[in-house]
Design a protein around this motif. Structure first.
Motif, PDB file in Angstrom:
ATOM      1  N   THR A 132      -4.537  11.999   1.609  1.00 15.71           N
ATOM      2  CA  THR A 132      -3.346  11.631   0.858  1.00 15.71           C
ATOM      3  C   THR A 132      -3.671  10.459  -0.053  1.00 15.71           C
ATOM      4  OG1 THR A 132      -1.877  12.341   2.631  1.00 15.71           O
ATOM      5  CG2 THR A 132      -0.954  10.838   1.024  1.00 15.71           C
ATOM      6  N   SER A 133      -3.384  10.614  -1.335  1.00 17.94           N
ATOM      7  CA  SER A 133      -3.538   9.512  -2.283  1.00 17.94           C
ATOM      8  C   SER A 133      -2.180   8.840  -2.442  1.00 17.94           C
ATOM      9  CB  SER A 133      -4.017  10.028  -3.629  1.00 17.94           C
ATOM     10  OG  SER A 133      -5.307  10.573  -3.508  1.00 17.94           O
ATOM     11  N   THR A 134      -2.181   7.519  -2.501  1.00 16.86           N
ATOM     12  CA  THR A 134      -0.933   6.771  -2.602  1.00 16.86           C
ATOM     13  C   THR A 134      -0.942   5.908  -3.860  1.00 16.86           C
ATOM     14  OG1 THR A 134      -0.742   6.675  -0.195  1.00 16.86           O
ATOM     15  CG2 THR A 134       0.575   5.105  -1.448  1.00 16.86           C
ATOM     16  N   ILE A 135       0.165   5.956  -4.585  1.00 13.11           N
ATOM     17  CA  ILE A 135       0.396   5.071  -5.726  1.00 13.11           C
ATOM     18  C   ILE A 135       1.606   4.231  -5.343  1.00 13.11           C
ATOM     19  CG2 ILE A 135       0.923   4.903  -8.167  1.00 13.11           C
ATOM     20  CD1 ILE A 135      -0.006   7.840  -8.430  1.00 13.11           C
ATOM     21  N   ALA A 136       1.452   2.910  -5.331  1.00  8.48           N
ATOM     22  CA  ALA A 136       2.554   2.056  -4.877  1.00  8.48           C
ATOM     23  C   ALA A 136       2.682   0.816  -5.754  1.00  8.48           C
ATOM     24  CB  ALA A 136       2.328   1.647  -3.425  1.00  8.48           C
ATOM     25  N   VAL A 137       3.927   0.479  -6.079  1.00 12.92           N
ATOM     26  CA  VAL A 137       4.251  -0.782  -6.756  1.00 12.92           C
ATOM     27  C   VAL A 137       5.585  -1.272  -6.214  1.00 12.92           C
ATOM     28  CG1 VAL A 137       3.031  -0.245  -8.903  1.00 12.92           C
ATOM     29  CG2 VAL A 137       5.441   0.296  -8.711  1.00 12.92           C
ATOM     30  N   ALA A 138       5.774  -2.581  -6.225  1.00 10.62           N
ATOM     31  CA  ALA A 138       7.065  -3.123  -5.792  1.00 10.62           C
ATOM     32  C   ALA A 138       8.082  -2.991  -6.915  1.00 10.62           C
ATOM     33  CB  ALA A 138       6.918  -4.580  -5.378  1.00 10.62           C
ATOM     34  N   GLY A 139       7.696  -3.348  -8.112  1.00  8.62           N
ATOM     35  CA  GLY A 139       8.553  -3.224  -9.281  1.00  8.62           C
ATOM     36  C   GLY A 139       7.697  -2.802 -10.463  1.00  8.62           C
ATOM     37  N   GLY A 140       8.316  -2.444 -11.540  1.00 13.38           N
ATOM     38  CA  GLY A 140       7.543  -2.010 -12.697  1.00 13.38           C
ATOM     39  C   GLY A 140       7.542  -0.497 -12.829  1.00 13.38           C
ATOM     40  N   ARG A 141       6.513   0.014 -13.457  1.00 19.17           N
ATOM     41  CA  ARG A 141       6.466   1.431 -13.795  1.00 19.17           C
ATOM     42  C   ARG A 141       5.222   2.090 -13.220  1.00 19.17           C
ATOM     43  NH1 ARG A 141       7.242   3.412 -19.876  1.00 19.17           N
ATOM     44  NH2 ARG A 141       9.227   2.484 -19.395  1.00 19.17           N
ATOM     45  N   ILE A 142       5.411   3.292 -12.688  1.00 18.26           N
ATOM     46  CA  ILE A 142       4.294   4.141 -12.282  1.00 18.26           C
ATOM     47  C   ILE A 142       4.271   5.282 -13.284  1.00 18.26           C
ATOM     48  CG2 ILE A 142       3.410   5.749 -10.557  1.00 18.26           C
ATOM     49  CD1 ILE A 142       4.707   4.012  -8.406  1.00 18.26           C
ATOM     50  N   GLN A 143       3.123   5.450 -13.932  1.00 20.85           N
ATOM     51  CA  GLN A 143       3.045   6.499 -14.941  1.00 20.85           C
ATOM     52  C   GLN A 143       1.675   7.162 -14.874  1.00 20.85           C
ATOM     53  OE1 GLN A 143       4.777   5.545 -18.718  1.00 20.85           O
ATOM     54  NE2 GLN A 143       3.172   6.607 -19.805  1.00 20.85           N
ATOM     55  N   ARG A 144       1.681   8.479 -14.807  1.00 21.06           N
ATOM     56  CA  ARG A 144       0.456   9.274 -14.884  1.00 21.06           C
ATOM     57  C   ARG A 144       0.729  10.375 -15.895  1.00 21.06           C
ATOM     58  NH1 ARG A 144      -0.905   5.526 -12.479  1.00 21.06           N
ATOM     59  NH2 ARG A 144      -2.083   5.346 -10.576  1.00 21.06           N
ATOM     60  N   ARG A 153      -4.256  16.885  -3.561  1.00 21.26           N
ATOM     61  CA  ARG A 153      -3.473  17.863  -2.791  1.00 21.26           C
ATOM     62  C   ARG A 153      -2.193  17.225  -2.252  1.00 21.26           C
ATOM     63  NH1 ARG A 153      -0.457  20.584  -0.664  1.00 21.26           N
ATOM     64  NH2 ARG A 153      -0.716  22.141   0.932  1.00 21.26           N
ATOM     65  N   PHE A 154      -2.296  15.986  -1.765  1.00 25.08           N
ATOM     66  CA  PHE A 154      -1.149  15.240  -1.241  1.00 25.08           C
ATOM     67  C   PHE A 154      -1.055  13.922  -2.002  1.00 25.08           C
ATOM     68  CE2 PHE A 154      -2.889  17.739   2.253  1.00 25.08           C
ATOM     69  CZ  PHE A 154      -1.799  18.521   2.558  1.00 25.08           C
ATOM     70  N   LEU A 155       0.095  13.683  -2.618  1.00 25.99           N
ATOM     71  CA  LEU A 155       0.304  12.467  -3.392  1.00 25.99           C
ATOM     72  C   LEU A 155       1.562  11.778  -2.891  1.00 25.99           C
ATOM     73  CD1 LEU A 155      -0.397  10.632  -5.821  1.00 25.99           C
ATOM     74  CD2 LEU A 155       0.991  12.166  -7.238  1.00 25.99           C
ATOM     75  N   LYS A 156       1.418  10.498  -2.539  1.00 29.91           N
ATOM     76  CA  LYS A 156       2.561   9.706  -2.098  1.00 29.91           C
ATOM     77  C   LYS A 156       2.825   8.639  -3.142  1.00 29.91           C
ATOM     78  CE  LYS A 156       4.368   7.234   1.878  1.00 29.91           C
ATOM     79  NZ  LYS A 156       4.112   6.854   3.266  1.00 29.91           N
ATOM     80  N   VAL A 157       4.081   8.565  -3.613  1.00 30.80           N
ATOM     81  CA  VAL A 157       4.466   7.611  -4.641  1.00 30.80           C
ATOM     82  C   VAL A 157       5.527   6.691  -4.052  1.00 30.80           C
ATOM     83  CG1 VAL A 157       5.436   7.340  -6.947  1.00 30.80           C
ATOM     84  CG2 VAL A 157       3.987   9.315  -6.442  1.00 30.80           C
ATOM     85  N   GLU A 158       5.243   5.379  -4.048  1.00 38.53           N
ATOM     86  CA  GLU A 158       6.153   4.391  -3.472  1.00 38.53           C
ATOM     87  C   GLU A 158       6.511   3.347  -4.519  1.00 38.53           C
ATOM     88  OE1 GLU A 158       3.888   2.747  -0.269  1.00 38.53           O
ATOM     89  OE2 GLU A 158       4.268   4.442   1.041  1.00 38.53           O
ATOM     90  N   SER A 159       7.815   3.118  -4.699  1.00 39.54           N
ATOM     91  CA  SER A 159       8.277   2.093  -5.621  1.00 39.54           C
ATOM     92  C   SER A 159       9.628   1.588  -5.149  1.00 39.54           C
ATOM     93  CB  SER A 159       8.392   2.655  -7.043  1.00 39.54           C
ATOM     94  OG  SER A 159       8.930   1.691  -7.906  1.00 39.54           O
ATOM     95  N   ASP A 161       1.683  18.685  -2.729  1.00 35.83           N
ATOM     96  CA  ASP A 161       2.799  18.019  -2.064  1.00 35.83           C
ATOM     97  C   ASP A 161       2.925  16.608  -2.608  1.00 35.83           C
ATOM     98  OD1 ASP A 161       3.821  19.902  -0.013  1.00 35.83           O
ATOM     99  OD2 ASP A 161       1.735  19.847   0.636  1.00 35.83           O
ATOM    100  N   ILE A 162       4.103  16.304  -3.156  1.00 30.60           N
ATOM    101  CA  ILE A 162       4.386  14.966  -3.677  1.00 30.60           C
ATOM    102  C   ILE A 162       5.495  14.368  -2.826  1.00 30.60           C
ATOM    103  CG2 ILE A 162       5.201  13.625  -5.650  1.00 30.60           C
ATOM    104  CD1 ILE A 162       4.122  15.866  -7.459  1.00 30.60           C
ATOM    105  N   GLU A 163       5.187  13.248  -2.192  1.00 28.96           N
ATOM    106  CA  GLU A 163       6.191  12.547  -1.387  1.00 28.96           C
ATOM    107  C   GLU A 163       6.645  11.316  -2.148  1.00 28.96           C
ATOM    108  OE1 GLU A 163       6.639  10.012   2.736  1.00 28.96           O
ATOM    109  OE2 GLU A 163       4.949  11.385   2.541  1.00 28.96           O
ATOM    110  N   LEU A 164       7.932  11.253  -2.433  1.00 26.94           N
ATOM    111  CA  LEU A 164       8.514  10.114  -3.140  1.00 26.94           C
ATOM    112  C   LEU A 164       9.208   9.195  -2.148  1.00 26.94           C
ATOM    113  CD1 LEU A 164      10.183  11.980  -6.145  1.00 26.94           C
ATOM    114  CD2 LEU A 164       7.967  10.818  -6.128  1.00 26.94           C
ATOM    115  N   GLN A 165       8.912   7.925  -2.208  1.00 27.11           N
ATOM    116  CA  GLN A 165       9.606   6.895  -1.430  1.00 27.11           C
ATOM    117  C   GLN A 165      10.069   5.855  -2.445  1.00 27.11           C
ATOM    118  OE1 GLN A 165      10.354   7.111   1.744  1.00 27.11           O
ATOM    119  NE2 GLN A 165       9.192   9.017   1.952  1.00 27.11           N
ATOM    120  N   LEU A 166      11.285   6.081  -2.978  1.00 30.39           N
ATOM    121  CA  LEU A 166      11.778   5.249  -4.064  1.00 30.39           C
ATOM    122  C   LEU A 166      13.069   4.556  -3.669  1.00 30.39           C
ATOM    123  CD1 LEU A 166      11.242   7.777  -6.995  1.00 30.39           C
ATOM    124  CD2 LEU A 166       9.641   6.095  -6.104  1.00 30.39           C
TER     125      LEU A 166
END
Length: 180
Positions: free
Chosen positions: A69-81, A89-95, A115-120
């Protein structure tokens, strides 16, 4: 990645079956099961009707490694790909407080399912999927606003399956297909 539901009597969906087949193929490629055992377990998966039957075919397989699982995480700001990027295969996005924009239209997608898991927390998310992709976001829980997605009328079944799960607090998820 979502795991199999707790209720073993629940009927399986085709994407559950596809995930199980992929997991067996990965276990075979890694040397965890023999060719004969792979054939036997694939047969079990293909005739399974419930999650209990599906789970019995996957028993004794090693757990997926944490590195899948790859994770992209930020507390504030922008996540952009966007542009050309390799989609895991598995992407977790946390903001907690930012906006998220994932553009998969020109991305390299090597898997039949992603599979994209969003934790926003707050903020909005926009996901652009390839033209021929199918989208499933039934496992996404939203707190305040509904997700926006219009299913394509002439969707091709040969594209990737994008499964979106997770939790969104006060933002809105907008999913659209690429125009070209």
């Amino acid at each position: 990645m979502t795991s199999l539901p707790e209720d073993p009597k629940r009927l399986i969906r085709e994407d559950d079956r596809d995930t199980a087949v992929q997991r067996l193929q990965d276990a075979y490629a890694e040397g965890h099961v023999s060719h004969e055992e792979l054939d036997e377990r694939l047969h079990q998966v293909l005739i399974a009707g419930t999650h209990g039957a599906l789970a019995s075919a996957l028993d004794s397989l090693p757990a997926r490694s944490a590195g899948t699982t790859s994770t992209i995480a930020v507390a504030g700001g922008r996540i952009q790909r966007r542009g050309v990027w390799r989609v895991p295969r598995f992407l977790k996005v946390e903001s907690a407080f930012g906006r998220v924009h994932l553009d998969l239209s020109r991305a390299v997608i090597e898997h039949a399912a992603v599979d994209i898991e969003l934790q926003l927390g707050t903020g909005r998310a926009k996901i652009t999927v390839p033209r021929d992709a199918t989208v499933d976001f039934e496992d996404l829980r939203t707190g305040w606003k509904d997700s926006v997605y219009r299913n394509r009328r002439h969707s091709h079944s040969d594209g990737p399956r994008i499964r979106i799960s997770g939790t969104m607090g006060f933002g809105r998820l907008k999913i659209r297909h690429a125009r070209r």
